[in-house]
Enzyme design. Structure first.
Site, mmCIF file in Angstrom:
data_model
loop_
_atom_site.group_PDB
_atom_site.id
_atom_site.type_symbol
_atom_site.label_atom_id
_atom_site.label_comp_id
_atom_site.label_asym_id
_atom_site.label_seq_id
_atom_site.Cartn_x
_atom_site.Cartn_y
_atom_site.Cartn_z
ATOM 1 N N TYR A 132 -9.950 5.907 -12.147
ATOM 2 C CA TYR A 132 -9.731 6.547 -10.831
ATOM 3 C C TYR A 132 -9.531 8.048 -10.966
ATOM 4 O O TYR A 132 -9.155 8.706 -9.992
ATOM 5 C CB TYR A 132 -8.486 5.992 -10.131
ATOM 6 C CG TYR A 132 -8.361 4.496 -10.110
ATOM 7 C CD1 TYR A 132 -9.318 3.698 -9.491
ATOM 8 C CD2 TYR A 132 -7.247 3.875 -10.666
ATOM 9 C CE1 TYR A 132 -9.172 2.318 -9.456
ATOM 10 C CE2 TYR A 132 -7.097 2.498 -10.622
ATOM 11 C CZ TYR A 132 -8.064 1.727 -10.028
ATOM 12 O OH TYR A 132 -7.914 0.363 -9.995
ATOM 13 N N GLU B 235 3.777 -6.733 1.644
ATOM 14 C CA GLU B 235 3.314 -7.078 0.294
ATOM 15 C C GLU B 235 3.326 -5.853 -0.630
ATOM 16 O O GLU B 235 2.282 -5.459 -1.164
ATOM 17 C CB GLU B 235 1.887 -7.632 0.355
ATOM 18 C CG GLU B 235 1.719 -8.835 1.266
ATOM 19 C CD GLU B 235 0.249 -9.259 1.415
ATOM 20 O OE1 GLU B 235 -0.657 -8.459 1.095
ATOM 21 O OE2 GLU B 235 0.020 -10.383 1.848
ATOM 22 N N PRO B 236 4.475 -5.230 -0.845
ATOM 23 C CA PRO B 236 4.481 -4.040 -1.696
ATOM 24 C C PRO B 236 4.348 -4.393 -3.176
ATOM 25 O O PRO B 236 4.898 -5.390 -3.639
ATOM 26 C CB PRO B 236 5.849 -3.419 -1.422
ATOM 27 C CG PRO B 236 6.716 -4.575 -1.035
ATOM 28 C CD PRO B 236 5.824 -5.568 -0.348
ATOM 29 N N GLY C 224 0.748 -1.249 0.000
ATOM 30 C CA GLY C 224 0.000 0.000 0.000
ATOM 31 C C GLY C 224 0.777 1.299 0.000
ATOM 32 O O GLY C 224 0.179 2.362 -0.193
ATOM 33 N N CYS D 201 -12.972 4.621 -28.505
ATOM 34 C CA CYS D 201 -14.240 5.328 -28.721
ATOM 35 C C CYS D 201 -15.017 5.513 -27.425
ATOM 36 O O CYS D 201 -16.088 4.923 -27.238
ATOM 37 C CB CYS D 201 -15.055 4.599 -29.770
ATOM 38 S SG CYS D 201 -14.199 4.657 -31.333
ATOM 39 N N GLU D 202 -14.457 6.270 -26.527
ATOM 40 C CA GLU D 202 -15.114 6.619 -25.267
ATOM 41 C C GLU D 202 -14.620 8.000 -24.863
ATOM 42 O O GLU D 202 -13.416 8.275 -24.965
ATOM 43 C CB GLU D 202 -14.688 5.662 -24.136
ATOM 44 C CG GLU D 202 -15.068 4.241 -24.366
ATOM 45 C CD GLU D 202 -15.908 3.652 -23.250
ATOM 46 O OE1 GLU D 202 -16.340 4.400 -22.333
ATOM 47 O OE2 GLU D 202 -16.136 2.449 -23.316
ATOM 48 N N ARG E 150 -5.915 3.762 -15.645
ATOM 49 C CA ARG E 150 -6.000 4.460 -14.354
ATOM 50 C C ARG E 150 -6.640 5.853 -14.451
ATOM 51 O O ARG E 150 -7.495 6.190 -13.631
ATOM 52 C CB ARG E 150 -4.622 4.542 -13.674
ATOM 53 C CG ARG E 150 -3.982 3.155 -13.445
ATOM 54 C CD ARG E 150 -2.784 3.194 -12.518
ATOM 55 N NE ARG E 150 -3.179 3.473 -11.161
ATOM 56 C CZ ARG E 150 -3.113 4.632 -10.585
ATOM 57 N NH1 ARG E 150 -2.603 5.669 -11.233
ATOM 58 N NH2 ARG E 150 -3.529 4.805 -9.352
HETATM 59 N N1 LLP Z 1 -1.717 -6.952 -0.789
HETATM 60 C C1 LLP Z 1 -3.034 -7.042 -1.070
HETATM 61 C C2 LLP Z 1 -3.846 -7.998 -0.325
HETATM 62 C C3 LLP Z 1 -3.608 -6.201 -2.031
HETATM 63 O O1 LLP Z 1 -4.909 -6.279 -2.288
HETATM 64 C C4 LLP Z 1 -2.788 -5.281 -2.738
HETATM 65 C C5 LLP Z 1 -3.348 -4.399 -3.764
HETATM 66 C C6 LLP Z 1 -1.410 -5.245 -2.431
HETATM 67 C C7 LLP Z 1 -0.922 -6.087 -1.447
HETATM 68 C C8 LLP Z 1 -0.458 -4.327 -3.117
HETATM 69 O O2 LLP Z 1 -0.733 -2.986 -2.888
HETATM 70 P P1 LLP Z 1 0.283 -1.859 -3.394
HETATM 71 O O3 LLP Z 1 1.569 -1.979 -2.600
HETATM 72 O O4 LLP Z 1 0.528 -2.070 -4.835
HETATM 73 O O5 LLP Z 1 -0.433 -0.597 -3.115
HETATM 74 N N2 LLP Z 1 -5.485 -0.912 -9.530
HETATM 75 C C9 LLP Z 1 -5.303 0.036 -8.459
HETATM 76 C C10 LLP Z 1 -4.617 -0.582 -7.268
HETATM 77 C C11 LLP Z 1 -5.344 -1.780 -6.707
HETATM 78 C C12 LLP Z 1 -4.620 -2.410 -5.544
HETATM 79 C C13 LLP Z 1 -5.209 -3.713 -5.189
HETATM 80 N N3 LLP Z 1 -4.569 -4.402 -4.122
HETATM 81 C C14 LLP Z 1 -4.542 1.241 -9.009
HETATM 82 O O6 LLP Z 1 -4.209 1.264 -10.191
HETATM 83 O O7 LLP Z 1 -4.327 2.222 -8.290
#
Ligand code: LLP
Length: 418
Positions: free
Chosen positions: A322, A279-280, A244, A348-349, A318
């Site tokens: 978002y 979990e990065p 995250g 086409c959007e 994205r």
């Molecule tokens: N662990 C779990 C359980 C998760 O669901 C996620 C992301 C991560 C780790 C990794 O998170 P990160 O470090 O990448 O923030 N598509 C969206 C992001 C969706 C994230 C989903 N889960 C975007 O483009 O912003």
């Protein structure tokens, strides 16, 4: 510091031309075509090592969903990463890319029986279980395989990560995990199941977190649960605090570092004996990558100036879903007149844009733009919408340029069964 280097220290202009790790992006665009994803291996290594330095005793499980290119997963595996997976496909990929099963954790609310079986057969490190039913099914499957299935329960600490609502996952009303207030009971029940071995606690509060204070609140709640479970004789070996950490998208964004996160959490974790898991995804891959795109046409319509490029929402979704900001810079920078433009794709959007009302130098047909911060959730979320083949991917590493995914052609998509 020069703005570009705040995104990626290996990105620079030399005589007005954009280079990544010393490689000319214009030359890459010419050689491999556009749209083209380009990643910097040195950046990936640096980021992974920054996590290792900040959390020397932790297992860093790279969140494969951020970028599932097998070459990238293999590179991270070689550096010592484990994998955080969310599907049977990611399990297959992680194993193929050489990540040992005992470094794989598996989250997701909707794992199918086939997926559960594959992961049990592979003997992964642990399942991050998201519901009571999933736990029961794992127990039954464990019995069938004559195994004890290792699990953590994903707890939902109900903290607001102050990010986009679509990527906030740790609030009470979200579909993820079990309510932390009910977690103790869930753990007691789980620990009585014959073919389940409770080994961990998992939590992930959301993504693109720039203000890290919500981690403190979440991890405090998790450690509180940990203490209670240890007192009950439930042996928690792993504390998985998810991913995250946010990255720089806007020029004014300041990204938190793994070190800052480690310092914030140190006092909370001081009494915890369990091994930490992180979990990065985005914070390793996001600014490792750029998306190169070519200007197709320019047009003025009323007061608006449009720069129409060959990368669309099928390549980078994205901004469309978002309203995400991605910084966009010209591959050839010159002291030209500045214009305010909508930078749009060919789809086409109306929602198919990379940037709206963005100030850029006046561009010419055939020139290239680089969309920054595209290494995570870029290619990974791309699609064939409008029957457009997906882009190629290139990795620059140790002075070598490697095509790590070929551009698709029409026949890759058009498969008619006879
Ligand atoms: N662990 C779990 C359980 C998760 O669901 C996620 C992301 C991560 C780790 C990794 O998170 P990160 O470090 O990448 O923030 N598509 C969206 C992001 C969706 C994230 C989903 N889960 C975007 O483009 O912003």
């Amino acid at each position: 510091m020069e703005l570009l280097k705040e995104y990626n220290p290996y990105l620079e202009y030399k005589n007005g031309e954009l280079f990544l790790e010393g490689v000319s992006l214009k030359e890459l665009a010419k050689e491999f075509g556009t749209p083209l994803y380009v990643y910097s291996g040195s950046f990936i290594r640096d980021r992974f090592n920054a996590y290792k330095e900040a959390f020397p005793d932790a297992l860093i499980c790279y969140a494969v969903k951020a970028n599932f290119n097998p070459h990238i997963v293999r590179l991270l595996g070689e550096l010592g990463a484990g994998a955080d997976i969310v599907s049977g496909g990611e399990l297959y990929l992680a194993l193929k890319a050489g990540i040992p099963a005992d470094r794989i954790v598996y989250a997701g609310v909707g794992k199918t029986e086939r997926e559960l079986r594959d992961a049990i057969e592979a003997d992964i490190m642990m399942f991050n279980v998201e519901s009571r039913q999933e736990l029961e099914v794992l127990n039954e499957l464990g019995k069938e395989y004559g195994k004890k299935v290792r699990i953590a329960i994903r707890v939902n600490p109900d903290v607001d990560p102050k990010t986009h609502p679509y990527i906030a996952t740790g609030m009470r009303k979200s579909k993820f995990g079990v309510d932390i207030r009910e977690a103790e009971k869930e753990y007691e029940d789980a620990s009585r199941l014959e073919n389940i071995e409770v080994v961990g606690i998992h939590c992930h509060i959301g993504s693109q977190i720039l203000d890290i204070s919500p981690y403190k609140e979440a991890v405090e709640k998790v450690v509180n649960l940990y203490d209670k479970l240890i007192n009950k004789g439930i042996d928690i070996k792993y504390l998985d605090i998810g991913g995250g950490l946010g990255i720089k998208y806007k020029p004014e964004d300041r990204e938190p570092t793994p070190k800052e996160l480690a310092e914030l959490l140190k006092p909370i974790l001081s009494g915890v004996k369990a091994k930490l898991i992180l979990e990065p995804g985005r914070s390793i891959m996001g600014n490792a990558g750029i998306l190169l795109t070519q200007v197709q046409f320019l047009k003025d319509k009323g007061a608006k100036h449009f720069i129409i490029v060959d990368a669309g929402m099928n390549d980078l979704i994205r901004p469309a879903i978002y309203e995400a900001y991605h910084h966009i810079v010209p591959v050839k920078e010159e002291n030209r007149e500045k214009v305010k433009a909508d930078i749009v794709g060919p789809i086409c959007e109306t929602g198919d844009f990379l940037a709206l009302d963005r100030e850029v130098q006046r561009m010419e047909r055939g020139e290239y733009l680089a969309v920054l911060s595209s290494g995570a959730y870029g290619f990974a979320m791309s699609s064939h919408y409008n029957m457009r083949p997906r882009a190629a991917e290139v990795l620059i590493d140790k002075g070598e340029v490697k095509l790590i995914r070929k551009r698709e052609d029409y026949d890759y998509i058009v498969v008619l069964s006879s």
